[in-house]
Design a protein around this motif. Structure first.
Motif, PDB file in Angstrom:
ATOM      1  N   PRO A  87       0.778  -1.503   0.198  1.00  0.00           N
ATOM      2  CA  PRO A  87      -0.324  -0.215   0.148  1.00  0.00           C
ATOM      3  C   PRO A  87       0.498   1.896  -0.421  1.00  0.00           C
ATOM      4  O   PRO A  87       2.375   1.212   0.212  1.00  0.00           O
ATOM      5  N   GLN A  88       0.150   2.136  -0.586  1.00  0.00           N
ATOM      6  CA  GLN A  88       0.731   3.607  -0.040  1.00  0.00           C
ATOM      7  C   GLN A  88       1.563   4.335   1.030  1.00  0.00           C
ATOM      8  O   GLN A  88       2.013   4.347   1.752  1.00  0.00           O
ATOM      9  N   LEU A  89       0.707   3.675   1.825  1.00  0.00           N
ATOM     10  CA  LEU A  89       0.321   3.861   3.867  1.00  0.00           C
ATOM     11  C   LEU A  89       0.485   2.617   4.623  1.00  0.00           C
ATOM     12  O   LEU A  89      -1.185   2.415   4.697  1.00  0.00           O
ATOM     13  N   ALA A  90       1.372   2.310   4.952  1.00  0.00           N
ATOM     14  CA  ALA A  90       0.946   1.080   6.687  1.00  0.00           C
ATOM     15  C   ALA A  90       1.204   1.972   7.829  1.00  0.00           C
ATOM     16  O   ALA A  90       1.636   2.236   7.819  1.00  0.00           O
ATOM     17  N   LEU A  91      -0.126   1.325   8.531  1.00  0.00           N
ATOM     18  CA  LEU A  91      -0.054   1.254   9.884  1.00  0.00           C
ATOM     19  C   LEU A  91       0.007   0.188  10.796  1.00  0.00           C
ATOM     20  O   LEU A  91      -0.301  -0.694  10.658  1.00  0.00           O
ATOM     21  N   ALA A 118      10.802  -0.624   1.348  1.00  0.00           N
ATOM     22  CA  ALA A 118       9.972  -1.181  -0.210  1.00  0.00           C
ATOM     23  C   ALA A 118       9.291  -0.204  -0.771  1.00  0.00           C
ATOM     24  O   ALA A 118       8.680  -0.719  -1.242  1.00  0.00           O
ATOM     25  N   GLY A 119       9.194   0.697   0.378  1.00  0.00           N
ATOM     26  CA  GLY A 119       8.981   1.890  -0.442  1.00  0.00           C
ATOM     27  C   GLY A 119       7.831   2.299   0.284  1.00  0.00           C
ATOM     28  O   GLY A 119       6.782   3.389  -0.255  1.00  0.00           O
ATOM     29  N   VAL A 120       7.358   1.610   1.284  1.00  0.00           N
ATOM     30  CA  VAL A 120       6.075   2.552   1.709  1.00  0.00           C
ATOM     31  C   VAL A 120       5.721   2.947   3.197  1.00  0.00           C
ATOM     32  O   VAL A 120       6.856   2.585   3.676  1.00  0.00           O
ATOM     33  N   ASN A 121       5.319   3.421   2.608  1.00  0.00           N
ATOM     34  CA  ASN A 121       5.182   4.902   3.926  1.00  0.00           C
ATOM     35  C   ASN A 121       4.744   4.264   5.543  1.00  0.00           C
ATOM     36  O   ASN A 121       3.786   3.899   5.440  1.00  0.00           O
ATOM     37  N   VAL A 122       5.037   5.306   6.634  1.00  0.00           N
ATOM     38  CA  VAL A 122       4.820   3.702   7.735  1.00  0.00           C
ATOM     39  C   VAL A 122       4.040   5.136   8.630  1.00  0.00           C
ATOM     40  O   VAL A 122       4.690   5.897   8.993  1.00  0.00           O
ATOM     41  N   TYR A 123       3.399   4.557   9.428  1.00  0.00           N
ATOM     42  CA  TYR A 123       2.381   5.514  10.402  1.00  0.00           C
ATOM     43  C   TYR A 123       3.108   4.503  11.636  1.00  0.00           C
ATOM     44  O   TYR A 123       2.164   3.048  11.765  1.00  0.00           O
ATOM     45  N   THR A 124       2.872   4.741  12.907  1.00  0.00           N
ATOM     46  CA  THR A 124       3.174   3.711  13.808  1.00  0.00           C
ATOM     47  C   THR A 124       3.452   4.634  15.071  1.00  0.00           C
ATOM     48  O   THR A 124       3.521   5.618  15.385  1.00  0.00           O
ATOM     49  N   THR A 125       2.955   3.388  16.423  1.00  0.00           N
ATOM     50  CA  THR A 125       2.856   4.151  17.300  1.00  0.00           C
ATOM     51  C   THR A 125       3.953   3.607  18.291  1.00  0.00           C
ATOM     52  O   THR A 125       4.663   2.754  18.691  1.00  0.00           O
TER      53      THR A 125
END
Length: 535
Positions: A87-91, A118-125
């Protein structure tokens, strides 16, 4: 040839305890990105049933978790499925999580790093207590060991860091209501502990924002300072006024709630610093560290240039510097560092603290230091006498204007090889001998004969110039050699520590290099069963 994918961007939602709303804030940001047309996938979320967070996660595509072993209940993020979905953005919730044995990576932050590659943007906590460099501080505050940590480098490389804040009182009320499942187990946490953890998270976020601002200023060649956060720099040297400067800096930093530095600039001239002054300087740096400052030692050819450069790099907003009382003669000859600093520091506020001690009286010779051994003065006197005797023998064939070069040669040799003081002695003796014995029509040096005064002044200037220039070059060589030795020692120590596997090997490497650097025997004391024992 297939092109390498561009590295994804990482955004971390930082909190100070479970229940402050990190996952909720991450989901809110993800839904906004989805509304903008971004392909968003929940790679790993852990939310409690019947909560607002679960309702917010509804409608987002989710990658089903995988079981590491079929007969085990442990579930982990299916990294392979996320990479295939791309995906473009992974949580990804809970960055500090330790994966179950048999997983692709031992830690979840390693899964996130692979997604980024791999080029995937990530939001994390994550919570601030899981930052690796803070584990000792967290243990002192909470009395518990933090087992799941994230390397500081991962957080430092994050493209964005967002603080999710909630006052400790409101957090405890939320936990007591029991609406957050496992977070309710932390209801016994005290307000003081939560306040301390919250302060750590706020400080980490503030430092990140400040670093971003300084990087922006450096990229755009903005000299600043930008007074977004107060920073105090105290400039010290081996002078009795240092105690007052450090105390004044601490009071100012406490009043401003500012970070503060105590800075000393080591120039080539300081390589010959007397032991008493060096001991005084080390005491100042130790006192500064005990008072909460960051002691900094800079190296450079110019004290003012080094201070100005450091102030710009660190975005210093207040500078404290001392102004020792010196005689007028020294002010005229050497100039004032305070005045030069005021000219160069731009909009930075400078606080000048005067010395309480009166200037030394009487005066003009106290600022001049001749460090050459006594025998060098006799050598220079012998050179001047030898040149005079040779000139007396040659005067029947050469004019005095030609013989003056012999005197200048002797003066330059004395100044270059014997030092500034011997060079001055040689100039005085040579000048007097030349004008009284060789340069006839005047048998003696008299103030009325301007020509003789000019000759004597030129010889004095030659001696001073040769001695000063040679001394400066020698100091530069010693400074370069010292820096080379320190760099080589640090490189060798780093190499040995990198290859060491066991603690004993590390300790042995440290002792070996310390002994070599200081040319002495070294011992290492480590606490063991409440006592210090030699290792």
């Amino acid at each position: 040839m297939e092109s390498q994918p561009q590295r994804g961007k990482l955004k971390i939602f930082l909190g100070y305890a479970d229940g402050v709303g990190k996952t909720y804030a991450m989901l809110e940001a993800a839904r906004r990105r989805k509304a903008e047309g971004v392909d968003v996938v929940a790679a790993w979320l852990k939310v409690d049933k019947g909560t607002e967070t679960e309702a917010l996660a509804a409608g987002l595509e989710s990658i089903p978790p995988r079981r590491v072993e079929a007969d085990q209940p442990d579930e982990e993020m299916d990294l392979e499925a996320v990479l295939n979905r791309k995906p473009q953005l992974a949580l990804v919730d809970d960055l500090a999580h330790r994966n179950a044995p048999g997983s692709r990576h031992a830690r979840r932050y390693q899964d996130v790093l692979e997604l980024l590659e791999a080029g995937v943007n990530v939001y994390t906590t994550m919570n601030v207590q899981h930052l690796e460099s803070l584990t000792d501080v967290v243990r002192q505050i909470t009395g518990q060991e933090v087992e799941e940590t994230v390397p500081d480098g991962v957080v430092d490389e994050a493209d964005e860091l967002e603080m999710v804040d909630l006052p400790p009182e409101e957090l405890l009320e939320r936990l007591q209501r029991g609406g957050l499942g496992e977070a309710a187990d932390h209801i016994s946490a005290r307000i003081g502990e939560l306040a301390a953890l919250r302060q750590m998270a706020l400080r980490e976020t503030a430092e990140r924002v400040d670093n971003d601002m300084r990087d922006f200023m450096a990229t755009r060649s903005i000299h600043g300072p930008w007074a977004a956060a107060e920073r105090v720099m105290v400039c010290i040297s081996a002078h009795p006024i240092g105690d007052r400067l450090i105390r004044s800096g601490r009071r100012l930093a406490e009043a401003l709630r500012a970070e503060w530095f105590v800075v000393f600039v080591e120039t080539p001239r300081h390589l010959q610093m007397p032991p008493g002054e060096r001991a005084m300087l080390l005491r100042y740096l130790r006192i500064a560290e005990e008072m909460g400052a960051q002691p900094i030692t800079l190296t450079g050819e110019s004290v003012v240039e080094a201070l100005v450069e450091f102030a710009r790099q660190q975005n210093i907003t207040r500078i404290i510097i001392g102004k020792p009382r010196r005689s007028r003669w020294l002010e005229l000859v050497r100039g004032s560092r305070v005045d030069r600093l005021l000219e160069r520091c731009g909009s930075t506020d400078v606080f000048v603290i005067s010395d309480e001690l009166p200037p030394p009286q009487p005066g003009w010779w106290r600022g001049v230091r001749f460090r050459a051994p006594v025998r060098h003065y006799f050598y220079s006197l012998g050179i001047a006498i030898l040149v005079t005797l040779v000139s007396l023998w040659l005067q029947r064939w050469f004019e005095p204007t030609h013989l003056v070069m012999l005197f200048l040669g002797g003066i330059v040799i004395s100044g270059a090889y014997l030092g500034r003081g011997p060079g001055v002695v040689s100039a005085l003796v040579s000048g007097a001998a030349f004008v009284s014995l060789l340069d006839h029509p005047a048998p003696l040096l008299t103030p009325r004969d301007l020509r003789h005064l000019v000759t004597l002044g030129g010889m004095m200037a030659a001696g001073l110039f040769a001695g000063t220039l040679t001394g400066w070059l020698r100091a530069q060589v010693r400074a370069a050699r010292q820096r080379e030795i320190q760099t080589s020692a640090l490189s060798a120590l780093s190499r040995d520590l990198t290859t060491a596997i066991h603690l004993d090997e590390m300790l042995k490497a440290v002792l070996h290099h310390v002994s070599q650097i200081f040319h002495c025997q070294a011992a290492l004391l480590l606490p063991e069963v409440g006592q210090l024992k030699v290792r």
